[in-house]
Write a protein that holds these residues in place. Sequence first.
Motif, mmCIF file in Angstrom:
data_model
loop_
_atom_site.group_PDB
_atom_site.id
_atom_site.type_symbol
_atom_site.label_atom_id
_atom_site.label_comp_id
_atom_site.label_asym_id
_atom_site.label_seq_id
_atom_site.Cartn_x
_atom_site.Cartn_y
_atom_site.Cartn_z
ATOM 1 N N ALA A 7 25.267 48.159 20.774
ATOM 2 C CA ALA A 7 26.521 47.401 20.843
ATOM 3 C C ALA A 7 26.640 46.812 22.239
ATOM 4 N N GLY A 8 27.375 45.732 22.344
ATOM 5 C CA GLY A 8 27.561 45.131 23.663
ATOM 6 C C GLY A 8 28.441 43.903 23.583
ATOM 7 N N ALA A 9 28.977 43.503 24.732
ATOM 8 C CA ALA A 9 29.864 42.345 24.779
ATOM 9 C C ALA A 9 29.903 41.774 26.185
ATOM 10 N N SER A 210 27.668 48.355 14.719
ATOM 11 C CA SER A 210 27.439 47.550 15.918
ATOM 12 C C SER A 210 28.539 46.519 16.116
ATOM 13 N N SER A 214 30.809 46.730 19.337
ATOM 14 C CA SER A 214 30.836 45.602 20.271
ATOM 15 C C SER A 214 32.259 45.133 20.505
ATOM 16 N N GLU A 218 34.209 45.048 24.069
ATOM 17 C CA GLU A 218 34.885 43.835 24.534
ATOM 18 C C GLU A 218 36.318 44.146 24.968
ATOM 19 N N GLY A 237 26.302 46.704 27.687
ATOM 20 C CA GLY A 237 25.637 46.956 26.433
ATOM 21 C C GLY A 237 24.979 48.314 26.417
#
Length: 245
Positions: A7-9, A210, A214, A218, A237
């Motif tokens: 996951a990431g943003a 995910s 994410s 965020e 991330g």
Amino acid sequence: MKNFFAAGASVRGASHISSNKECEDYIDFSINDNCCIMAVADGAGSAERGGAGARVAVRSVMEYMRERKYPERVNLKNMVEYARNSLGHFAILDGYDFKDYATTLIVIISYGDRIRLIQIGDGGVVGRRKGKFQMISEPMNTEYANETVFLTSASYMKFLRTGTFRNFDLIFAFTDGIQNAVLERKNGSYSPFVGFFEAMESFAVEESSSVDGSREIEEMLDSQRFRNISSDDKTFGLIHYRGEV
């Protein structure tokens, strides 16, 4: 259960919100049963097309990796050259100078409990090995204070950092916009802020989507707490290997 979770943003910093500028950070990741790939870039604020540079660099890395049957075996320097050449081609089509697309780049290839990493410029990578958090790749320093090397720099190869690391099941990558929130610096070296990474450890273990993960990252990056840390754009991330270590 899948072997990997990621996951990431990226979010705009206060300075870009107030000036109505785009986010100049960019992140993307890809997961299959055997491998997880994540790329993170931070376009230079001093470059006219830094945000575009970050997007092109990350997207070209992901494109390059999709075409490789065994991504864990790729030549990392060739991958970076592909991303750099993509910036050059894009600059010609876009009508700007190559240097206007200055961006940092971090790429992580996680397979099993091993990772391969490449970094050019600032930002950093932290990992968990045998339950303990440690630096895998520190923010990059040059011979000049407050100078960042970019993928577009003529001397980028001199500062290119690569490595293969074993026994890491949890990896975190981030740009310098949150560096002061997640790292401590003592005697000229960095170490992870354990409290933060313990909280993210629980998040990585418990989260299953995910997309939802994410979104939560965020929201974290866009919170007042993180806004107070820096007015810069922010990216975070993570990759969690859920197989046997």
